[in-house]
Design a protein around this motif. Structure first.
Motif, PDB file in Angstrom:
ATOM      1  N   UNK A  21       0.841  -1.200   0.000  1.00 33.18           N
ATOM      2  CA  UNK A  21       0.000   0.000   0.000  1.00 33.18           C
ATOM      3  C   UNK A  21       0.876   1.250   0.000  1.00 33.18           C
ATOM      4  N   UNK A  22       1.876   1.272   0.862  1.00 34.14           N
ATOM      5  CA  UNK A  22       2.791   2.422   0.904  1.00 34.14           C
ATOM      6  C   UNK A  22       3.459   2.638  -0.445  1.00 34.14           C
ATOM      7  N   UNK A  23       3.935   1.571  -1.050  1.00 35.47           N
ATOM      8  CA  UNK A  23       4.595   1.677  -2.358  1.00 35.47           C
ATOM      9  C   UNK A  23       3.623   2.155  -3.428  1.00 35.47           C
ATOM     10  N   UNK A  24       2.392   1.675  -3.375  1.00 37.69           N
ATOM     11  CA  UNK A  24       1.390   2.101  -4.343  1.00 37.69           C
ATOM     12  C   UNK A  24       1.065   3.575  -4.217  1.00 37.69           C
ATOM     13  N   UNK A  25       0.877   4.035  -2.981  1.00 35.38           N
ATOM     14  CA  UNK A  25       0.624   5.465  -2.773  1.00 35.38           C
ATOM     15  C   UNK A  25       1.791   6.308  -3.265  1.00 35.38           C
ATOM     16  N   UNK A  26       3.008   5.857  -2.961  1.00 33.09           N
ATOM     17  CA  UNK A  26       4.199   6.596  -3.386  1.00 33.09           C
ATOM     18  C   UNK A  26       4.278   6.666  -4.904  1.00 33.09           C
ATOM     19  N   UNK A  27       4.016   5.557  -5.571  1.00 31.24           N
ATOM     20  CA  UNK A  27       4.049   5.500  -7.031  1.00 31.24           C
ATOM     21  C   UNK A  27       3.025   6.445  -7.644  1.00 31.24           C
ATOM     22  N   UNK A  28       1.793   6.423  -7.121  1.00 29.40           N
ATOM     23  CA  UNK A  28       0.756   7.312  -7.655  1.00 29.40           C
ATOM     24  C   UNK A  28       1.085   8.777  -7.390  1.00 29.40           C
ATOM     25  N   UNK A  29       1.595   9.069  -6.213  1.00 34.42           N
ATOM     26  CA  UNK A  29       1.959  10.450  -5.889  1.00 34.42           C
ATOM     27  C   UNK A  29       3.036  10.959  -6.842  1.00 34.42           C
ATOM     28  N   UNK A  30       4.019  10.123  -7.124  1.00 36.54           N
ATOM     29  CA  UNK A  30       5.074  10.510  -8.068  1.00 36.54           C
ATOM     30  C   UNK A  30       4.515  10.658  -9.475  1.00 36.54           C
ATOM     31  N   UNK A  31       3.658   9.736  -9.878  1.00 38.32           N
ATOM     32  CA  UNK A  31       3.072   9.774 -11.224  1.00 38.32           C
ATOM     33  C   UNK A  31       2.321  11.081 -11.471  1.00 38.32           C
ATOM     34  N   UNK A  32       1.571  11.543 -10.451  1.00 38.60           N
ATOM     35  CA  UNK A  32       0.740  12.728 -10.635  1.00 38.60           C
ATOM     36  C   UNK A  32       1.324  13.982  -9.999  1.00 38.60           C
ATOM     37  N   UNK A  33       2.521  13.880  -9.428  1.00 42.01           N
ATOM     38  CA  UNK A  33       3.163  15.046  -8.841  1.00 42.01           C
ATOM     39  C   UNK A  33       2.431  15.583  -7.619  1.00 42.01           C
ATOM     40  N   UNK A  34       1.892  14.697  -6.819  1.00 41.54           N
ATOM     41  CA  UNK A  34       1.174  15.076  -5.603  1.00 41.54           C
ATOM     42  C   UNK A  34       2.096  14.837  -4.420  1.00 41.54           C
ATOM     43  N   UNK A  35       2.176  15.811  -3.543  1.00 39.83           N
ATOM     44  CA  UNK A  35       3.040  15.710  -2.377  1.00 39.83           C
ATOM     45  C   UNK A  35       2.276  15.027  -1.241  1.00 39.83           C
ATOM     46  N   UNK A  36       2.764  13.864  -0.818  1.00 45.23           N
ATOM     47  CA  UNK A  36       2.121  13.116   0.258  1.00 45.23           C
ATOM     48  C   UNK A  36       3.134  12.819   1.353  1.00 45.23           C
ATOM     49  N   UNK A  37       2.610  12.396   2.484  1.00 45.34           N
ATOM     50  CA  UNK A  37       3.441  11.911   3.580  1.00 45.34           C
ATOM     51  C   UNK A  37       2.827  10.606   4.059  1.00 45.34           C
ATOM     52  N   UNK A  38       3.648   9.584   4.189  1.00 41.87           N
ATOM     53  CA  UNK A  38       3.196   8.287   4.686  1.00 41.87           C
ATOM     54  C   UNK A  38       3.827   8.076   6.051  1.00 41.87           C
TER      55      UNK A  38
END
Length: 127
Positions: A21-38
């Motif tokens: 799940x963490x890797x998936x969120x990170x991948x999507x955030x990078x793909x769309x240029x969204x800044x997230x924190x896990x």
């Protein structure tokens, strides 16, 4: 006979799916240029959005995922019932949601995408 937790290696299962799940969120955030924190531990992982109005973004994510059959807030607590198929479907459905979030952030109009009230942090709404 009833199998014990150790025999089923449930701890590893929960950690592995949390990491997915963490890797998936990170991948999507990078793909769309969204800044997230896990944050959190892998079996109880938490996502937050780094934005001007992070609670509105979280509300949008929750709203859109609910429409796609996934009930979640900012945290996901993995269970032994998870499977690769469930995780794959979660991220197939998360992809267009992250795309919508990106568009809303670019247009600076997150609130226009919300169908209800923005979530509150902690017990704020009760006071």
């Amino acid at each position: 006979t009833i199998k014990k937790m150790e025999e089923l290696n449930i701890q590893k299962h929960l950690i592995d799916y949390g990491n997915l799940i963490n890797n998936g969120w990170t991948t999507l955030a990078q793909k769309f240029g969204i800044d997230i924190h896990i944050s959190g531990i892998p079996p109880l992982t938490h996502i937050s959005f780094k934005a001007d109005d992070p609670l509105a973004v979280q509300t949008l994510y929750t709203q859109e995922m609910l429409e796609r059959g996934f009930l979640l807030g900012a945290a996901v607590y993995t269970t032994h019932a998870y499977s690769d198929e469930i995780i794959d479907k979660f991220f197939e459905q998360s992809d267009p949601v992250f795309e919508k979030i990106k568009k809303a952030l670019e247009n600076k109009d997150i609130h226009s995408y919300l169908k209800g009230e923005e979530i509150h942090s902690g017990f704020k709404r009760l006071t």
